[in-house]
Motif scaffolding. Structure first.
Motif, PDB file in Angstrom:
ATOM      1  N   LEU A   1       9.204   9.628  12.787  1.00  0.00           N
ATOM      2  CA  LEU A   1       8.712   9.810  11.427  1.00  0.00           C
ATOM      3  C   LEU A   1       7.408  10.596  11.474  1.00  0.00           C
ATOM      4  O   LEU A   1       6.453  10.187  12.143  1.00  0.00           O
ATOM      5  CB  LEU A   1       8.459   8.459  10.749  1.00  0.00           C
ATOM      6  CG  LEU A   1       9.601   7.440  10.741  1.00  0.00           C
ATOM      7  CD1 LEU A   1       9.197   6.206   9.946  1.00  0.00           C
ATOM      8  CD2 LEU A   1      10.870   8.052  10.183  1.00  0.00           C
ATOM      9  N   LEU A   2       7.361  11.731  10.770  1.00  0.00           N
ATOM     10  CA  LEU A   2       6.167  12.569  10.716  1.00  0.00           C
ATOM     11  C   LEU A   2       5.630  12.578   9.285  1.00  0.00           C
ATOM     12  O   LEU A   2       6.284  13.077   8.371  1.00  0.00           O
ATOM     13  CB  LEU A   2       6.487  13.999  11.159  1.00  0.00           C
ATOM     14  CG  LEU A   2       7.001  14.162  12.592  1.00  0.00           C
ATOM     15  CD1 LEU A   2       7.380  15.612  12.862  1.00  0.00           C
ATOM     16  CD2 LEU A   2       5.961  13.680  13.601  1.00  0.00           C
TER      17      LEU A   2
ATOM     18  N   VAL B   1       1.287   5.181   3.106  1.00  0.00           N
ATOM     19  CA  VAL B   1       1.295   5.173   4.580  1.00  0.00           C
ATOM     20  C   VAL B   1       1.324   3.745   5.109  1.00  0.00           C
ATOM     21  O   VAL B   1       1.969   3.461   6.127  1.00  0.00           O
ATOM     22  CB  VAL B   1       0.071   5.944   5.132  1.00  0.00           C
ATOM     23  CG1 VAL B   1      -0.083   5.733   6.639  1.00  0.00           C
ATOM     24  CG2 VAL B   1       0.194   7.429   4.824  1.00  0.00           C
ATOM     25  N   ASN B   2       0.657   2.841   4.418  1.00  0.00           N
ATOM     26  CA  ASN B   2       0.662   1.430   4.850  1.00  0.00           C
ATOM     27  C   ASN B   2       2.082   0.872   4.913  1.00  0.00           C
ATOM     28  O   ASN B   2       2.409   0.077   5.794  1.00  0.00           O
ATOM     29  CB  ASN B   2      -0.207   0.580   3.925  1.00  0.00           C
ATOM     30  CG  ASN B   2       0.176   0.699   2.463  1.00  0.00           C
ATOM     31  OD1 ASN B   2       0.489   1.782   1.966  1.00  0.00           O
ATOM     32  ND2 ASN B   2       0.172  -0.413   1.747  1.00  0.00           N
ATOM     33  N   ARG B   3       2.967   1.296   3.992  1.00  0.00           N
ATOM     34  CA  ARG B   3       4.369   0.859   4.019  1.00  0.00           C
ATOM     35  C   ARG B   3       5.148   1.567   5.128  1.00  0.00           C
ATOM     36  O   ARG B   3       5.934   0.936   5.848  1.00  0.00           O
ATOM     37  CB  ARG B   3       5.051   1.148   2.671  1.00  0.00           C
ATOM     38  CG  ARG B   3       4.554   0.303   1.523  1.00  0.00           C
ATOM     39  CD  ARG B   3       5.301   0.652   0.232  1.00  0.00           C
ATOM     40  NE  ARG B   3       6.684   0.162   0.251  1.00  0.00           N
ATOM     41  CZ  ARG B   3       7.754   0.946   0.318  1.00  0.00           C
ATOM     42  NH1 ARG B   3       7.634   2.273   0.370  1.00  0.00           N
ATOM     43  NH2 ARG B   3       8.976   0.415   0.314  1.00  0.00           N
ATOM     44  N   ILE B   4       4.923   2.869   5.263  1.00  0.00           N
ATOM     45  CA  ILE B   4       5.668   3.649   6.265  1.00  0.00           C
ATOM     46  C   ILE B   4       5.395   3.108   7.670  1.00  0.00           C
ATOM     47  O   ILE B   4       6.304   3.016   8.510  1.00  0.00           O
ATOM     48  CB  ILE B   4       5.299   5.145   6.181  1.00  0.00           C
ATOM     49  CG1 ILE B   4       5.619   5.710   4.797  1.00  0.00           C
ATOM     50  CG2 ILE B   4       6.030   5.935   7.261  1.00  0.00           C
ATOM     51  CD1 ILE B   4       7.075   5.695   4.415  1.00  0.00           C
ATOM     52  N   LEU B   5       4.153   2.720   7.933  1.00  0.00           N
ATOM     53  CA  LEU B   5       3.803   2.189   9.254  1.00  0.00           C
ATOM     54  C   LEU B   5       4.608   0.937   9.592  1.00  0.00           C
ATOM     55  O   LEU B   5       4.923   0.687  10.760  1.00  0.00           O
ATOM     56  CB  LEU B   5       2.304   1.880   9.326  1.00  0.00           C
ATOM     57  CG  LEU B   5       1.365   3.096   9.363  1.00  0.00           C
ATOM     58  CD1 LEU B   5      -0.079   2.663   9.143  1.00  0.00           C
ATOM     59  CD2 LEU B   5       1.493   3.856  10.678  1.00  0.00           C
ATOM     60  N   GLN B   6       4.961   0.162   8.571  1.00  0.00           N
ATOM     61  CA  GLN B   6       5.718  -1.069   8.822  1.00  0.00           C
ATOM     62  C   GLN B   6       7.081  -0.769   9.453  1.00  0.00           C
ATOM     63  O   GLN B   6       7.619  -1.574  10.217  1.00  0.00           O
ATOM     64  CB  GLN B   6       5.924  -1.846   7.509  1.00  0.00           C
ATOM     65  CG  GLN B   6       4.684  -2.119   6.691  1.00  0.00           C
ATOM     66  CD  GLN B   6       3.721  -3.075   7.350  1.00  0.00           C
ATOM     67  OE1 GLN B   6       4.127  -3.933   8.132  1.00  0.00           O
ATOM     68  NE2 GLN B   6       2.452  -2.933   7.064  1.00  0.00           N
TER      69      GLN B   6
ATOM     70  N   HIS C   1       4.050   9.178  13.510  1.00  0.00           N
ATOM     71  CA  HIS C   1       2.792   9.919  13.594  1.00  0.00           C
ATOM     72  C   HIS C   1       2.337  10.231  12.178  1.00  0.00           C
ATOM     73  O   HIS C   1       3.148  10.527  11.303  1.00  0.00           O
ATOM     74  CB  HIS C   1       2.978  11.229  14.370  1.00  0.00           C
ATOM     75  CG  HIS C   1       1.726  12.069  14.445  1.00  0.00           C
ATOM     76  ND1 HIS C   1       1.423  13.056  13.525  1.00  0.00           N
ATOM     77  CD2 HIS C   1       0.695  12.057  15.329  1.00  0.00           C
ATOM     78  CE1 HIS C   1       0.267  13.603  13.847  1.00  0.00           C
ATOM     79  NE2 HIS C   1      -0.195  13.013  14.937  1.00  0.00           N
ATOM     80  N   VAL C   2       1.014  10.153  11.959  1.00  0.00           N
ATOM     81  CA  VAL C   2       0.420  10.509  10.672  1.00  0.00           C
ATOM     82  C   VAL C   2      -0.673  11.541  10.928  1.00  0.00           C
ATOM     83  O   VAL C   2      -1.607  11.281  11.697  1.00  0.00           O
ATOM     84  CB  VAL C   2      -0.184   9.271   9.966  1.00  0.00           C
ATOM     85  CG1 VAL C   2      -0.848   9.679   8.646  1.00  0.00           C
ATOM     86  CG2 VAL C   2       0.882   8.211   9.731  1.00  0.00           C
ATOM     87  N   GLY C   3      -0.540  12.713  10.315  1.00  0.00           N
ATOM     88  CA  GLY C   3      -1.577  13.733  10.495  1.00  0.00           C
ATOM     89  C   GLY C   3      -1.132  15.082   9.963  1.00  0.00           C
ATOM     90  O   GLY C   3       0.064  15.370   9.870  1.00  0.00           O
TER      91      GLY C   3
END
Length: 364
Positions: free
Chosen positions: A227-228, A260-265, A197-199
């Motif tokens: 992952l937050l 964030v682009n890396r974390i999403l992977q 989650h991202v926010g």
């Protein structure tokens, strides 16, 4: 040719959805023609400040916005006495009326109010915000919105233009090598089931519900992780809830991240149970990285731009949400970049429209 400087009025330039959207446009706009400056309402340094300065932008600080404060309006008067702009673009949602009123007083030709949400938190400020939003058409020359629901809610029947919360889709393209790197960095096994989650930690993002869903997922799959990404005033309460549920070893609080682009992977599924959103840029980014996304039905349908996004009713039992999350185990990631571009949410397409608007509006 003189560079046209646009004044963006914001709360502060942290890593939230609207701020990230502005930066996506700023990075891609032709800065030989157009520059962005920022009027912020916090004194402390924010996440994007260094990048703004490196791109040639200026940052000016105001006191916190208080529509009942003479000192606040005096500070705005002083600012516009000493800084001349043809275009002011306000991102303060319901409260945009107040700086736009002073901008009008000082002869700013183009005054944009931009809606980024289809509701507001129901706190003590809520009645003031509802009253304030009705003043916006009086002082704005142009109304922008991130989507239909946000525009209808904010502008009450007045005509507005939708400017997509565009992302740099290529940055999010799925890459198995990056996935493995990030999992190694976080000490997460390649076989673990990772939900993300991202926010910001605020009521809108509905973190307590998210943790309850994860608790059931974790009970059924002990190799699941959460992952937050983000910070906020509500983070300490969520940490406490995680501790109370015995999930501390499985929930990762990653703070504000510039990658964030890396974390999403590293994730296998993306959970987005917001109580309301203007659009939901984090869900777009997750889809661009090929993640299955489970989002609440309170998030506008415009953000479901691939077949990876699925909406669920927030009133459904939590275990039903958990079952849908668990169904995403083993999903094969795919390249969705063309889907994002076809849906009109790639910044490289949208930035041309914004450039044209800015340049043409000062010539009219």
């Amino acid at each position: 040719m003189n560079v046209l400087r646009i004044l963006h009025i914001v709360t502060y330039m942290g890593r939230g959805g609207l701020e990230t959207m502005i930066m996506n446009y700023y990075r891609n706009i032709d800065r030989t023609k157009i520059q962005f400056d920022f009027l912020v309402h916090r004194q402390e340094k924010a996440d994007y400040d260094d990048e703004i300065l490196s791109l040639g932008g200026h940052i000016y600080h105001m006191p916190m916005l208080n529509p009942f404060s003479k000192a606040y309006f005096n500070a705005l008067d002083d600012f516009f006495d000493n800084h001349k702009y043809d275009i002011v673009h306000s991102h303060l949602d319901c409260m945009s009326a107040y700086p736009l009123k002073i901008a009008q007083k000082h002869g700013v030709k183009v005054r944009i109010a931009h809606s980024h949400n289809k509701s507001q938190d129901k706190n003590l400020k809520y009645p003031i915000k509802l009253l304030s939003k009705h003043l916006i058409p009086k002082y704005a020359t142009h109304l922008f919105s991130c989507g239909k629901e946000a525009g209808d809610w904010m502008f009450g029947g007045n005509a507005y233009t939708v400017l997509n919360n565009a992302i740099d889709a290529e940055k999010y393209r799925y890459d198995c090598q990056i996935r493995n790197q990030v999992r190694d960095e976080l000490k997460i096994s390649k076989s673990d089931f990772v939900i993300g989650h991202v926010g910001r930690f605020n009521p809108q993002k509905n973190h307590p519900f998210l943790i309850d869903v994860f608790k059931i997922v974790h009970d059924k799959n002990r190799n699941s992780k959460l992952l937050l990404v983000g910070t906020g005033n509500g983070q300490s309460n969520i940490r406490e809830k995680v501790d109370d549920l015995g999930l501390s070893d499985s929930v990762f609080f990653l703070g504000n991240r510039g990658d964030v682009n890396r974390i999403l992977q590293a994730m296998d599924a993306f959970l987005f149970p917001s109580l309301y959103e203007g659009l939901g840029i984090a869900a777009l980014e997750a889809q661009a990285s090929g993640l299955p996304c489970i989002i609440s039905d309170s998030v506008p349908s415009e953000c479901r731009v691939t077949d990876l996004a699925e909406s669920l009713d927030l009133n459904l039992p939590i275990d039903e949400w958990a079952d849908v999350v668990l169904e995403k185990q083993g999903t094969i990631r795919k390249n969705t970049i063309d889907d994002i571009k076809k849906s009109g949410f790639d910044v490289k397409q949208n930035v041309v429209k914004l450039e044209e608007f800015y340049l043409n509006s000062v010539e009219e």
